[in-house]
Design an enzyme around this catalytic site. Structure first.
Site, PDB file in Angstrom:
ATOM      1  N   CYS A   1     -13.161 -10.458  -4.359  1.00 26.16           N
ATOM      2  CA  CYS A   1     -13.113  -9.019  -4.666  1.00 26.16           C
ATOM      3  C   CYS A   1     -13.756  -8.689  -6.013  1.00 26.16           C
ATOM      4  CB  CYS A   1     -11.673  -8.532  -4.640  1.00 26.16           C
ATOM      5  SG  CYS A   1     -10.865  -8.869  -3.068  1.00 26.16           S
TER       6      CYS A   1
ATOM      7  N   HIS B   1     -11.093  -1.951  -8.371  1.00 29.87           N
ATOM      8  CA  HIS B   1     -11.175  -2.544  -7.037  1.00 29.87           C
ATOM      9  C   HIS B   1     -10.091  -1.912  -6.166  1.00 29.87           C
ATOM     10  CE1 HIS B   1     -10.937  -5.182  -3.722  1.00 29.87           C
ATOM     11  NE2 HIS B   1      -9.927  -5.894  -4.166  1.00 29.87           N
TER      12      HIS B   1
ATOM     13  N   ASN C   1      -8.981  -2.563   1.808  1.00 34.02           N
ATOM     14  CA  ASN C   1      -9.561  -3.468   0.808  1.00 34.02           C
ATOM     15  C   ASN C   1     -10.838  -4.077   1.379  1.00 34.02           C
ATOM     16  OD1 ASN C   1     -10.206  -5.563  -0.922  1.00 34.02           O
ATOM     17  ND2 ASN C   1      -8.116  -6.299  -1.152  1.00 34.02           N
TER      18      ASN C   1
HETATM   19  N1  COA Z   1       4.186  -4.882   8.362  1.00 33.67           N
HETATM   20  C1  COA Z   1       5.528  -4.976   8.284  1.00 33.67           C
HETATM   21  N2  COA Z   1       6.155  -5.957   7.624  1.00 33.67           N
HETATM   22  C2  COA Z   1       5.382  -6.872   6.999  1.00 33.67           C
HETATM   23  C3  COA Z   1       3.983  -6.824   7.025  1.00 33.67           C
HETATM   24  C4  COA Z   1       3.380  -5.782   7.743  1.00 33.67           C
HETATM   25  N3  COA Z   1       2.048  -5.648   7.851  1.00 33.67           N
HETATM   26  N4  COA Z   1       3.496  -7.858   6.320  1.00 33.67           N
HETATM   27  C5  COA Z   1       4.540  -8.536   5.838  1.00 33.67           C
HETATM   28  N5  COA Z   1       5.692  -7.951   6.264  1.00 33.67           N
HETATM   29  C6  COA Z   1       7.058  -8.356   5.972  1.00 33.67           C
HETATM   30  C7  COA Z   1       7.172  -9.774   5.475  1.00 33.67           C
HETATM   31  O1  COA Z   1       7.214 -10.684   6.558  1.00 33.67           O
HETATM   32  C8  COA Z   1       8.456  -9.742   4.692  1.00 33.67           C
HETATM   33  O2  COA Z   1       9.523  -9.822   5.616  1.00 33.67           O
HETATM   34  P1  COA Z   1      10.875 -10.628   5.243  1.00 33.67           P
HETATM   35  O3  COA Z   1      11.426  -9.912   4.034  1.00 33.67           O
HETATM   36  O4  COA Z   1      11.693 -10.484   6.457  1.00 33.67           O
HETATM   37  O5  COA Z   1      10.424 -12.009   4.927  1.00 33.67           O
HETATM   38  C9  COA Z   1       8.476  -8.337   4.148  1.00 33.67           C
HETATM   39  O6  COA Z   1       7.566  -7.564   4.932  1.00 33.67           O
HETATM   40  C10 COA Z   1       8.015  -8.271   2.696  1.00 33.67           C
HETATM   41  O7  COA Z   1       8.225  -6.925   2.322  1.00 33.67           O
HETATM   42  P2  COA Z   1       8.174  -6.499   0.833  1.00 33.67           P
HETATM   43  O8  COA Z   1       8.985  -7.431  -0.001  1.00 33.67           O
HETATM   44  O9  COA Z   1       8.532  -5.066   0.740  1.00 33.67           O
HETATM   45  O10 COA Z   1       6.651  -6.724   0.532  1.00 33.67           O
HETATM   46  P3  COA Z   1       5.895  -6.390  -0.779  1.00 33.67           P
HETATM   47  O11 COA Z   1       6.476  -5.225  -1.495  1.00 33.67           O
HETATM   48  O12 COA Z   1       5.666  -7.644  -1.557  1.00 33.67           O
HETATM   49  O13 COA Z   1       4.489  -5.909  -0.200  1.00 33.67           O
HETATM   50  C11 COA Z   1       2.228  -6.602  -0.001  1.00 33.67           C
HETATM   51  C12 COA Z   1       3.668  -6.834   0.478  1.00 33.67           C
HETATM   52  C13 COA Z   1       1.341  -7.661   0.664  1.00 33.67           C
HETATM   53  C14 COA Z   1       1.777  -5.219   0.456  1.00 33.67           C
HETATM   54  C15 COA Z   1       2.180  -6.713  -1.547  1.00 33.67           C
HETATM   55  O14 COA Z   1       2.756  -7.929  -1.934  1.00 33.67           O
HETATM   56  C16 COA Z   1       0.794  -6.607  -2.068  1.00 33.67           C
HETATM   57  O15 COA Z   1       0.172  -5.560  -2.005  1.00 33.67           O
HETATM   58  N6  COA Z   1       0.273  -7.689  -2.684  1.00 33.67           N
HETATM   59  C17 COA Z   1      -1.098  -7.690  -3.168  1.00 33.67           C
HETATM   60  C18 COA Z   1      -2.026  -8.010  -2.029  1.00 33.67           C
HETATM   61  C19 COA Z   1      -3.460  -7.743  -2.369  1.00 33.67           C
HETATM   62  O16 COA Z   1      -3.796  -6.680  -2.819  1.00 33.67           O
HETATM   63  N7  COA Z   1      -4.314  -8.738  -2.107  1.00 33.67           N
HETATM   64  C20 COA Z   1      -5.696  -8.634  -2.347  1.00 33.67           C
HETATM   65  C21 COA Z   1      -6.013  -8.708  -3.784  1.00 33.67           C
HETATM   66  S1  COA Z   1      -7.722  -8.714  -4.028  1.00 33.67           S
END
Ligand code: COA
Length: 363
Positions: A145, A290, A320
């Site tokens: 990215c 980004h 993204n």
């Molecule tokens: N839909 C529904 N549930 C989902 C899911 C989806 N698409 N993807 C994951 N989950 C679940 C997981 O399995 C987990 O379940 P569990 O608690 O039963 O294990 C739960 O959702 C996690 O939820 P939460 O703790 O609220 O997630 P989060 O606040 O950490 O958000 C992201 C998850 C991925 C959105 C967040 O961590 C994020 O944005 N990270 C950065 C990712 C990114 O930008 N990457 C690229 C960088 S260049």
């Protein structure tokens, strides 16, 4: 003083729009979950991914259908109808047209694509060939990215040092081709999508306008934060049936870790960029981050006290698009009149590696 100036921008995105509702028919997710955590409402995907998603949404056994696609392609066909270099070509053609520059006038092409057409040669070479060029150097970066920022910095050095006059810098991605759109891949599949952005840089000998400074960093100690190893020498042989069966060709991400690292590194690098240039947030007319996740952008903006009117975001519409996200946002911001001649613009990105960076420019 000799500088590199952006004289044209362009972007391309596939016409197929996938909203969160279609994804929630393919996997256990919801519009609410995705919007609350990322701000993404829809994204663009290749025609192949779009056809696959429509079929997946109707499939009675989603996992079995996806496994069949991974094993045999869609309807037994594995050649793509749209490749990442096609998107790179469209975005670059627009940037060249807007700059009034012919492909043959380019001295160099710098492309960044996380998932290329081929493992090798890289997308920059394929793109160069599509322009019918036969000796223009094509440099290919793999900074995920952060690729476009690294690309700008590399191209800028060649221009500042008097080696080249005109360089095309491209960020292009066809990420929808790598994800598992069932429950198994839902953590990543809802985030990433397809698109391309490009700029033409040209040397100017005087004036305020141009690229000012770049601040680049990498940290290779947290490789499992965000990675994919389909062709990697992390296994022997580099690609095998076993590797594919074990799902090791699929991308991996520790979402929480990425979130925390991204906010921290964005804050640091923007701070360094401002301090180096003896500037404050108030001096910058527009910040383009980004477009990974609106919550990351808001957390950084809050921490640095950047007012909402000073950022430009389109993650809601494109998701993204990795290396393509900054040049796509730059193109749309300029087209929307959010960047005027003379404006100070700060670009910043963070991605796999991890690698991150910021570039400051005067339009
Ligand atoms: N839909 C529904 N549930 C989902 C899911 C989806 N698409 N993807 C994951 N989950 C679940 C997981 O399995 C987990 O379940 P569990 O608690 O039963 O294990 C739960 O959702 C996690 O939820 P939460 O703790 O609220 O997630 P989060 O606040 O950490 O958000 C992201 C998850 C991925 C959105 C967040 O961590 C994020 O944005 N990270 C950065 C990712 C990114 O930008 N990457 C690229 C960088 S260049």
């Amino acid at each position: 003083m000799r500088k590199a100036r952006i004289v044209g921008t362009g972007m391309a995105a596939p016409s197929s729009v996938v909203d969160n509702h279609l994804l929630s028919r393919c996997m256990n997710t919801s519009d609410e979950w995705i919007v609350q955590r990322t701000g993404i409402r829809e994204r663009r995907v290749s025609p192949d991914t779009y056809r696959m998603l429509l079929r997946l949404a109707e499939a009675p056994d989603k996992i079995a259908f996806m496994d069949e696609v991974f094993a045999q392609g869609l309807d037994g066909k594995i050649d793509s109808t749209l490749t990442v270099s096609d998107l790179a070509f469209d975005a670059s053609s627009m940037a060249l047209k807007n700059a009034g520059v012919e492909p043959r006038q380019l001295d160099c092409i710098v492309d960044s694509s996380t998932v290329p057409d081929f493992a090798y040669p890289h997308t920059g070479c394929v793109l160069q060939g599509k322009f019918g060029l036969t000796s223009t150097p094509a440099i290919c970066l793999q900074q995920g990215c952060a690729g476009f920022i690294f690309g700008l910095a590399v191209a800028d050095q060649f221009i500042r040092n008097g080696i080249y006059e005109r360089v095309l810098v491209v960020g292009a991605e066809l990420l929808s081709s790598i994800f598992d759109y069932t429950d198994r891949g839902r953590d990543m599949a809802v985030l990433f999508a397809d698109g391309a952005g490009a700029v033409v840089l040209q040397a100017v000998e005087s004036g305020e306008s141009g690229l000012i400074s770049h601040h680049l960093h990498s940290d290779g100690t947290i490789l499992d934060g965000l990675s994919g190893e389909v062709w990697g020498t992390s296994t022997y042989p580099a690609i095998s049936k076993k590797k594919i069966e074990e799902g090791r060709g699929r991308p991996r991400m520790n979402g929480r870790s990425v979130f925390v690292q991204a906010v921290r590194r964005f804050r640091e690098v923007i701070g360094v960029c401002l301090n180096t240039n003896r500037l404050t947030v108030a001096d910058v007319d527009l910040f383009i981050f980004h477009q990974a996740n609106i919550r990351i952008i808001e957390a950084v903006a809050d921490a640095l006290k950047i007012p909402p009117g000073k950022t430009f975001n389109n993650v809601e519409r494109y998701g993204n698009t990795a290396a393509a996200s900054v040049p796509m946002a730059l193109h749309e911001a300029r087209a929307a009149g959010r960047i005027k001649d003379g404006d100070l613009v700060l670009l910043a990105a963070f991605g796999t590696g991890f690698s991150w960076g910021a570039s400051l420019l005067r339009w």
